[in-house]
Design a protein around this motif. Structure first.
Motif, PDB file in Angstrom:
ATOM      1  N   ASP A  68       0.809  -1.230   0.000  1.00 35.46           N
ATOM      2  CA  ASP A  68       0.000   0.000   0.000  1.00 35.46           C
ATOM      3  C   ASP A  68       0.838   1.275   0.000  1.00 35.46           C
ATOM      4  O   ASP A  68       0.698   2.140   0.877  1.00 35.46           O
ATOM      5  N   VAL A  69       1.707   1.389  -0.984  1.00 34.50           N
ATOM      6  CA  VAL A  69       2.447   2.648  -1.172  1.00 34.50           C
ATOM      7  C   VAL A  69       1.576   3.506  -2.086  1.00 34.50           C
ATOM      8  O   VAL A  69       1.426   3.227  -3.276  1.00 34.50           O
ATOM      9  N   ILE A  70       0.948   4.520  -1.514  1.00 33.06           N
ATOM     10  CA  ILE A  70      -0.028   5.298  -2.291  1.00 33.06           C
ATOM     11  C   ILE A  70       0.126   6.796  -2.027  1.00 33.06           C
ATOM     12  O   ILE A  70       0.189   7.234  -0.882  1.00 33.06           O
ATOM     13  N   VAL A  71       0.152   7.536  -3.121  1.00 33.99           N
ATOM     14  CA  VAL A  71       0.209   8.994  -3.052  1.00 33.99           C
ATOM     15  C   VAL A  71      -1.002   9.523  -3.824  1.00 33.99           C
ATOM     16  O   VAL A  71      -1.245   9.095  -4.964  1.00 33.99           O
ATOM     17  N   GLU A  72      -1.767  10.407  -3.229  1.00 37.69           N
ATOM     18  CA  GLU A  72      -2.920  10.992  -3.913  1.00 37.69           C
ATOM     19  C   GLU A  72      -2.460  11.612  -5.237  1.00 37.69           C
ATOM     20  O   GLU A  72      -1.417  12.285  -5.258  1.00 37.69           O
ATOM     21  N   GLN A  76       1.456  13.401  -6.595  1.00 43.98           N
ATOM     22  CA  GLN A  76       2.467  12.489  -7.158  1.00 43.98           C
ATOM     23  C   GLN A  76       3.558  13.266  -7.878  1.00 43.98           C
ATOM     24  O   GLN A  76       3.396  14.418  -8.227  1.00 43.98           O
ATOM     25  N   LYS A  77       4.671  12.589  -8.098  1.00 45.94           N
ATOM     26  CA  LYS A  77       5.838  13.155  -8.803  1.00 45.94           C
ATOM     27  C   LYS A  77       6.515  14.276  -8.011  1.00 45.94           C
ATOM     28  O   LYS A  77       7.068  15.211  -8.579  1.00 45.94           O
ATOM     29  N   ASN A  78       6.418  14.202  -6.709  1.00 47.36           N
ATOM     30  CA  ASN A  78       7.113  15.169  -5.855  1.00 47.36           C
ATOM     31  C   ASN A  78       8.106  14.483  -4.924  1.00 47.36           C
ATOM     32  O   ASN A  78       8.583  15.096  -3.965  1.00 47.36           O
ATOM     33  N   GLY A  79       8.355  13.211  -5.158  1.00 49.47           N
ATOM     34  CA  GLY A  79       9.312  12.489  -4.321  1.00 49.47           C
ATOM     35  C   GLY A  79       8.729  11.962  -3.014  1.00 49.47           C
ATOM     36  O   GLY A  79       9.464  11.450  -2.165  1.00 49.47           O
ATOM     37  N   ILE A  80       7.407  12.072  -2.847  1.00 49.30           N
ATOM     38  CA  ILE A  80       6.798  11.660  -1.569  1.00 49.30           C
ATOM     39  C   ILE A  80       6.903  10.142  -1.365  1.00 49.30           C
ATOM     40  O   ILE A  80       7.304   9.672  -0.291  1.00 49.30           O
ATOM     41  N   ALA A  81       6.583   9.378  -2.412  1.00 45.96           N
ATOM     42  CA  ALA A  81       6.639   7.919  -2.271  1.00 45.96           C
ATOM     43  C   ALA A  81       8.074   7.463  -1.993  1.00 45.96           C
ATOM     44  O   ALA A  81       8.306   6.590  -1.145  1.00 45.96           O
ATOM     45  N   LYS A  82       9.018   8.068  -2.686  1.00 45.69           N
ATOM     46  CA  LYS A  82      10.409   7.667  -2.469  1.00 45.69           C
ATOM     47  C   LYS A  82      10.836   8.000  -1.036  1.00 45.69           C
ATOM     48  O   LYS A  82      11.525   7.210  -0.385  1.00 45.69           O
ATOM     49  N   ASN A  83      10.419   9.154  -0.528  1.00 46.07           N
ATOM     50  CA  ASN A  83      10.758   9.500   0.858  1.00 46.07           C
ATOM     51  C   ASN A  83      10.169   8.489   1.838  1.00 46.07           C
ATOM     52  O   ASN A  83      10.818   8.089   2.810  1.00 46.07           O
ATOM     53  N   GLY A 104       2.808  -1.009 -14.255  1.00 43.16           N
ATOM     54  CA  GLY A 104       3.330   0.342 -14.519  1.00 43.16           C
ATOM     55  C   GLY A 104       4.195   0.926 -13.407  1.00 43.16           C
ATOM     56  O   GLY A 104       4.699   2.039 -13.546  1.00 43.16           O
ATOM     57  N   ASN A 105       4.365   0.184 -12.321  1.00 41.42           N
ATOM     58  CA  ASN A 105       5.102   0.763 -11.187  1.00 41.42           C
ATOM     59  C   ASN A 105       6.446   0.104 -10.904  1.00 41.42           C
ATOM     60  O   ASN A 105       7.129   0.468  -9.945  1.00 41.42           O
ATOM     61  N   ARG A 106       6.851  -0.840 -11.761  1.00 47.73           N
ATOM     62  CA  ARG A 106       8.107  -1.550 -11.523  1.00 47.73           C
ATOM     63  C   ARG A 106       9.295  -0.600 -11.405  1.00 47.73           C
ATOM     64  O   ARG A 106      10.136  -0.720 -10.513  1.00 47.73           O
ATOM     65  N   GLU A 110      12.334   0.015  -8.672  1.00 49.76           N
ATOM     66  CA  GLU A 110      13.731  -0.149  -9.087  1.00 49.76           C
ATOM     67  C   GLU A 110      14.532   1.071  -8.640  1.00 49.76           C
ATOM     68  O   GLU A 110      15.658   0.960  -8.161  1.00 49.76           O
ATOM     69  N   LYS A 111      13.901   2.260  -8.767  1.00 48.89           N
ATOM     70  CA  LYS A 111      14.578   3.485  -8.332  1.00 48.89           C
ATOM     71  C   LYS A 111      14.767   3.528  -6.818  1.00 48.89           C
ATOM     72  O   LYS A 111      15.540   4.337  -6.299  1.00 48.89           O
ATOM     73  N   CYS A 112      14.032   2.686  -6.116  1.00 47.69           N
ATOM     74  CA  CYS A 112      14.181   2.602  -4.656  1.00 47.69           C
ATOM     75  C   CYS A 112      15.162   1.491  -4.282  1.00 47.69           C
ATOM     76  O   CYS A 112      15.301   1.152  -3.108  1.00 47.69           O
TER      77      CYS A 112
HETATM   78  C1  COA Z   1       3.589   4.676  -7.644  1.00 45.48           C
HETATM   79  C2  COA Z   1       3.449   5.902  -6.737  1.00 45.48           C
HETATM   80  C3  COA Z   1       3.353   5.452  -5.290  1.00 45.48           C
HETATM   81  C4  COA Z   1       4.660   6.813  -6.928  1.00 45.48           C
HETATM   82  O1  COA Z   1       4.509   7.931  -6.079  1.00 45.48           O
HETATM   83  P1  COA Z   1       5.240   9.322  -6.342  1.00 45.48           P
HETATM   84  O2  COA Z   1       5.212  10.103  -5.077  1.00 45.48           O
HETATM   85  O3  COA Z   1       4.695   9.958  -7.559  1.00 45.48           O
HETATM   86  O4  COA Z   1       6.719   8.839  -6.663  1.00 45.48           O
HETATM   87  P2  COA Z   1       8.051   9.716  -6.456  1.00 45.48           P
HETATM   88  O5  COA Z   1       7.747  11.120  -6.855  1.00 45.48           O
HETATM   89  O6  COA Z   1       8.597   9.503  -5.105  1.00 45.48           O
HETATM   90  O7  COA Z   1       8.997   9.037  -7.537  1.00 45.48           O
HETATM   91  C5  COA Z   1      10.341   8.680  -7.255  1.00 45.48           C
HETATM   92  C6  COA Z   1      11.000   8.356  -8.582  1.00 45.48           C
HETATM   93  O8  COA Z   1      10.313   7.276  -9.224  1.00 45.48           O
HETATM   94  C7  COA Z   1       9.800   7.691 -10.493  1.00 45.48           C
HETATM   95  N1  COA Z   1       8.473   7.109 -10.657  1.00 45.48           N
HETATM   96  C8  COA Z   1       7.405   7.261  -9.853  1.00 45.48           C
HETATM   97  N2  COA Z   1       6.371   6.520 -10.308  1.00 45.48           N
HETATM   98  C9  COA Z   1       6.825   5.904 -11.414  1.00 45.48           C
HETATM   99  C10 COA Z   1       6.250   4.994 -12.338  1.00 45.48           C
HETATM  100  N3  COA Z   1       5.000   4.562 -12.186  1.00 45.48           N
HETATM  101  N4  COA Z   1       7.005   4.541 -13.370  1.00 45.48           N
HETATM  102  C11 COA Z   1       8.282   4.950 -13.515  1.00 45.48           C
HETATM  103  N5  COA Z   1       8.910   5.812 -12.661  1.00 45.48           N
HETATM  104  C12 COA Z   1       8.167   6.276 -11.630  1.00 45.48           C
HETATM  105  C13 COA Z   1       9.736   9.199 -10.428  1.00 45.48           C
HETATM  106  O9  COA Z   1       9.799   9.759 -11.721  1.00 45.48           O
HETATM  107  C14 COA Z   1      10.969   9.514  -9.584  1.00 45.48           C
HETATM  108  O10 COA Z   1      12.125   9.404 -10.395  1.00 45.48           O
HETATM  109  P3  COA Z   1      13.430  10.306 -10.096  1.00 45.48           P
HETATM  110  O11 COA Z   1      13.874   9.973  -8.670  1.00 45.48           O
HETATM  111  O12 COA Z   1      14.383   9.864 -11.142  1.00 45.48           O
HETATM  112  O13 COA Z   1      12.977  11.723 -10.225  1.00 45.48           O
HETATM  113  C15 COA Z   1       2.191   6.732  -7.117  1.00 45.48           C
HETATM  114  O14 COA Z   1       2.196   6.961  -8.507  1.00 45.48           O
HETATM  115  C16 COA Z   1       0.888   6.089  -6.730  1.00 45.48           C
HETATM  116  O15 COA Z   1       0.391   6.286  -5.628  1.00 45.48           O
HETATM  117  N6  COA Z   1       0.251   5.354  -7.654  1.00 45.48           N
HETATM  118  C17 COA Z   1      -1.052   4.763  -7.430  1.00 45.48           C
HETATM  119  C18 COA Z   1      -1.008   3.665  -6.384  1.00 45.48           C
HETATM  120  C19 COA Z   1      -0.044   2.580  -6.745  1.00 45.48           C
HETATM  121  O16 COA Z   1      -0.137   2.005  -7.830  1.00 45.48           O
HETATM  122  N7  COA Z   1       0.892   2.312  -5.834  1.00 45.48           N
HETATM  123  C20 COA Z   1       1.921   1.339  -6.031  1.00 45.48           C
HETATM  124  C21 COA Z   1       1.420   0.003  -5.745  1.00 45.48           C
HETATM  125  S1  COA Z   1       2.515  -1.234  -6.356  1.00 45.48           S
END
Ligand code: COA
Length: 136
Positions: A68-72, A76-83, A104-106, A110-112
């Motif tokens: 359950d890694v989820i960002v509204e 998204q795209k602000n580094g919140i999930a990575k943090n 679509g989230n692999r 990988e970046k983590c």
């Molecule tokens: C997947 C998710 C958690 C990413 O959250 P986020 O806060 O946008 O991610 P971040 O901004 O921290 O991204 C960190 C890095 O990963 C990359 N990234 C994020 N989501 C990505 C994706 N789906 N595909 C490829 N790269 C992605 C970002 O571009 C960023 O790259 P950088 O460090 O080179 O700039 C978010 O899109 C989400 O909540 N999705 C819906 C729920 C979901 O599917 N969760 C995952 C369950 S497996």
């Protein structure tokens, strides 16, 4: 954007369900808080509003699974999930980490620092519910 991160803080099922709904996932309001209470979870707030979370289940020494890694969407795209991932990785540093990702989230994982698992299996929830265990 100033985001406040918290650990295992007080949350309500309503705010948690709202985040799940924002990405199209349905969870049961009856039992979702139990799932969080039985996990180690990170939450992220913007102006006191819950905007993201991530949770882990661990034995503390050997194995940690992330769920359950989820960002509204609008955050998204602000580094919140990575943090949030970094907070979980720091907390359980030295354990094996496991997770499964949705389509679509692999690359995000990988970046983590995660790698594909060559040997791994799972059973989905519906199957485990209906499984005829005695006749396996
Ligand atoms: C997947 C998710 C958690 C990413 O959250 P986020 O806060 O946008 O991610 P971040 O901004 O921290 O991204 C960190 C890095 O990963 C990359 N990234 C994020 N989501 C990505 C994706 N789906 N595909 C490829 N790269 C992605 C970002 O571009 C960023 O790259 P950088 O460090 O080179 O700039 C978010 O899109 C989400 O909540 N999705 C819906 C729920 C979901 O599917 N969760 C995952 C369950 S497996």
């Amino acid at each position: 954007m100033k985001i406040d991160y918290k650990i295992n803080n007080k949350i309500t099922s309503e705010e948690v369900i709202m985040i799940f709904k924002s990405v199209g996932w349905n969870k049961n309001p009856e039992d979702i808080l139990d799932a969080f209470k039985n996990s180690y979870y990170v939450t992220a707030y913007h102006n006191n509003k819950l905007v993201a979370f991530a949770r882990a289940i661990t034995d503390g020494n050997y194995y940690t699974s992330i769920f359950d890694v989820i960002v509204e969407p609008q955050y998204q795209k602000n580094g919140i999930a990575k943090n949030m991932m970094k907070m979980l990785l720091r907390e359980f540093k030295g354990t094996y980490f496991f997770l499964s990702y949705t389509e679509g989230n692999r690359e995000f994982y990988e970046k983590c620092g995660f790698e594909d698992l060559p040997t791994g299996m799972w059973m989905d929830r519906e199957k485990s519910f209906n499984l005829d265990i005695d006749n396996l």
